[in-house]
Design a protein around this motif. Structure first.
Motif, mmCIF file in Angstrom:
data_model
loop_
_atom_site.group_PDB
_atom_site.id
_atom_site.type_symbol
_atom_site.label_atom_id
_atom_site.label_comp_id
_atom_site.label_asym_id
_atom_site.label_seq_id
_atom_site.Cartn_x
_atom_site.Cartn_y
_atom_site.Cartn_z
ATOM 1 N N ALA A 60 19.836 -76.673 -37.182
ATOM 2 C CA ALA A 60 18.595 -77.207 -36.609
ATOM 3 C C ALA A 60 18.890 -78.375 -35.670
ATOM 4 C CB ALA A 60 17.647 -77.651 -37.723
ATOM 5 N N GLY A 61 19.863 -79.210 -36.050
ATOM 6 C CA GLY A 61 20.236 -80.330 -35.196
ATOM 7 C C GLY A 61 20.773 -79.864 -33.854
ATOM 8 N N GLY A 62 21.588 -78.801 -33.875
ATOM 9 C CA GLY A 62 22.128 -78.258 -32.634
ATOM 10 C C GLY A 62 21.038 -77.699 -31.726
ATOM 11 N N TYR B 243 18.845 -80.712 -30.436
ATOM 12 C CA TYR B 243 19.565 -81.457 -29.401
ATOM 13 C C TYR B 243 19.551 -80.667 -28.093
ATOM 14 C CZ TYR B 243 23.293 -83.058 -26.422
ATOM 15 O OH TYR B 243 23.995 -83.476 -25.319
ATOM 16 N N GLY B 244 19.847 -79.376 -28.183
ATOM 17 C CA GLY B 244 19.949 -78.554 -26.980
ATOM 18 C C GLY B 244 18.655 -78.489 -26.188
ATOM 19 N N ILE B 245 17.565 -78.143 -26.864
ATOM 20 C CA ILE B 245 16.307 -77.917 -26.129
ATOM 21 C C ILE B 245 15.668 -79.213 -25.646
ATOM 22 C CG2 ILE B 245 15.853 -75.716 -27.277
ATOM 23 C CD1 ILE B 245 13.845 -77.144 -29.069
ATOM 24 N N THR B 246 16.122 -80.352 -26.162
ATOM 25 C CA THR B 246 15.592 -81.632 -25.677
ATOM 26 C C THR B 246 16.546 -82.303 -24.687
ATOM 27 O OG1 THR B 246 16.502 -82.833 -27.594
ATOM 28 C CG2 THR B 246 14.215 -82.068 -27.753
ATOM 29 N N ARG C 217 19.428 -69.923 -25.361
ATOM 30 C CA ARG C 217 20.671 -69.224 -25.675
ATOM 31 C C ARG C 217 21.825 -70.223 -25.813
ATOM 32 N NH1 ARG C 217 21.610 -63.992 -25.416
ATOM 33 N NH2 ARG C 217 19.733 -63.649 -24.166
ATOM 34 N N GLN C 218 21.911 -71.173 -24.907
ATOM 35 C CA GLN C 218 22.947 -72.200 -24.983
ATOM 36 C C GLN C 218 22.804 -73.031 -26.257
ATOM 37 O OE1 GLN C 218 21.860 -73.965 -21.161
ATOM 38 N NE2 GLN C 218 23.954 -73.653 -20.431
ATOM 39 N N SER C 219 21.561 -73.393 -26.567
ATOM 40 C CA SER C 219 21.306 -74.196 -27.766
ATOM 41 C C SER C 219 21.709 -73.449 -29.025
ATOM 42 C CB SER C 219 19.817 -74.580 -27.833
ATOM 43 O OG SER C 219 19.433 -75.339 -26.695
ATOM 44 N N GLY C 220 21.404 -72.147 -29.069
ATOM 45 C CA GLY C 220 21.778 -71.337 -30.220
ATOM 46 C C GLY C 220 23.281 -71.220 -30.365
ATOM 47 N N THR D 288 28.555 -74.610 -24.151
ATOM 48 C CA THR D 288 27.263 -74.254 -23.555
ATOM 49 C C THR D 288 27.409 -73.667 -22.162
ATOM 50 O OG1 THR D 288 26.989 -76.574 -22.822
ATOM 51 C CG2 THR D 288 25.962 -75.914 -24.908
ATOM 52 N N ASP D 289 28.650 -73.525 -21.681
ATOM 53 C CA ASP D 289 28.895 -72.837 -20.431
ATOM 54 C C ASP D 289 29.159 -71.369 -20.766
ATOM 55 O OD1 ASP D 289 29.555 -71.854 -17.976
ATOM 56 O OD2 ASP D 289 31.350 -73.112 -17.693
ATOM 57 N N LEU D 290 28.096 -70.601 -20.858
ATOM 58 C CA LEU D 290 28.213 -69.215 -21.333
ATOM 59 C C LEU D 290 28.742 -68.257 -20.275
ATOM 60 C CD1 LEU D 290 24.965 -68.956 -23.490
ATOM 61 C CD2 LEU D 290 27.243 -69.722 -24.136
#
Length: 331
Positions: A279-281, A284-287, A293-296, A327-329
């Motif tokens: 949940a923290g990941g 953090y990602g979406i904010t 997808r990167q956040s997941g 996060t560089d997919l």
């Protein structure tokens, strides 16, 4: 000061130790389950160990998640009630060392909450939770000014086991909506889903913008067996859904789209806090400018790293370069 996430939860100090299965049998504990205990029971269990040698960290579901947000470099705030004792001061110091904003009046005459995490060789964690002062969290502790300056309010489901803490949770949700702040809610535990299923659906259909759950919780909530069907069913009511599948990864639902997230193979040592770290990941990602997808992807790697060690807090946090690479997919 603005914050990415303002979390509301039980303030507990996690005390972790490895134990043999025989001890669980002797104490008549169900493996892998969280059990609420009183001061006396907690003291009896902890008296078996050399406390100074045990691992301690500021814990509780929402606190673990907010610590992860801060570890990634996000701006985080937390509210939870502590006692006026050394354990409470340890909790404050531990979170503040990460840069988490926390400002709450200690509850006099009540010990701070603790969670004894008994970890067996199969990486299962059996938790004995003494909520103690954390049950004193009330509406008066919820800070509208901090909420208004946040992107998300994150609520742990465990707060709904007490009327006063539930009222505090609803106050935070009310103030978030008043100030156009998004609300994330975590189911916390299958027993909780079964206890408050109708109320949880009301939250999902109403103020909750992002719903976190694991596969078992989703099945309990929907009455369905297939995880994809569960995620779709919840997404009919919730704008965003993040459902973990253990070693099989997770499913994100956003904008009518199912986003499968791969699992990361590791040797699990301790599953404590895996969902909280995930949940923290995500938060953090979406904010912080990442897409879902990167956040997941980041959250999946974070959960894998935390289960490969003891405790719910990363012994080796992700560096900024690691976050960038993960996060560089396109790589």
């Amino acid at each position: 000061m603005t914050h990415d996430v303002y979390a509301v939860g039980n303030a507990l100090v996690d005390i972790q130790t490895m134990v043999a299965d025989d001890l669980l049998s002797e104490l008549k504990l169900d493996k892998g389950i969280m059990t609420l205990v009183d001061d006396e029971k907690q003291a009896t269990v902890l008296s078996r160990f050399d406390l100074p040698s045990l691992s301690r960290c500021a814990g509780g579901s929402a606190a673990n998640t907010i610590a992860a947000v801060a570890d990634f470099g996000g701006k985080a705030a937390f509210v939870g009630k502590i006692g006026d004792d050394e354990t409470g001061q340890f909790f404050l110091k531990d979170l503040r060392a990460l840069g988490v904003t926390i400002d709450v009046d200690p509850q006099p005459g009540t010990p701070s909450g603790t969670c004894a995490v008994l970890i067996t060789e199969d990486a299962q964690r059996t938790m004995l939770t003494n909520l103690a002062a954390s049950t004193a969290l009330s509406e008066a502790d919820i800070d509208e000014e901090v909420i208004a300056a946040s992107k998300y309010v994150y609520i742990e489901g465990y707060l709904f086991t007490g009327e006063q803490t539930k009222a505090a949770a609803y106050k935070a949700i009310e103030l978030a909506k008043k100030n156009d702040v998004k609300v994330a809610f975590t189911a916390s535990d299958p027993f909780l889903v079964n206890m408050m299923k109708d109320e949880m659906w009301d939250l999902i259909r109403g103020p909750v913008d992002l719903f976190f759950c694991n596969e078992e919780e989703a099945k309990s909530l929907t009455g369905l067996d297939d995880p994809i069907a569960c995620a779709n069913k919840i997404h009919e009511s919730a704008e965003n859904v993040a459902m973990t599948l253990g070693p099989n990864g997770s499913i994100l639902m956003h904008g009518g789209e199912a986003i499968p997230v791969e699992g990361v193979k590791v040797k699990a040592i301790d599953t404590t806090g895996a969902g909280d770290m995930y949940a923290g990941g995500i938060l953090y990602g979406i904010t912080n400018g990442l897409d879902w997808r990167q956040s997941g992807h980041l959250a999946s790697h974070a959960a894998a790293r935390v289960v490969a060690q003891m405790g719910a807090r990363l012994a080796t946090p992700f560096t900024a370069e690691e976050v960038k690479q993960l996060t560089d997919l396109t790589v």
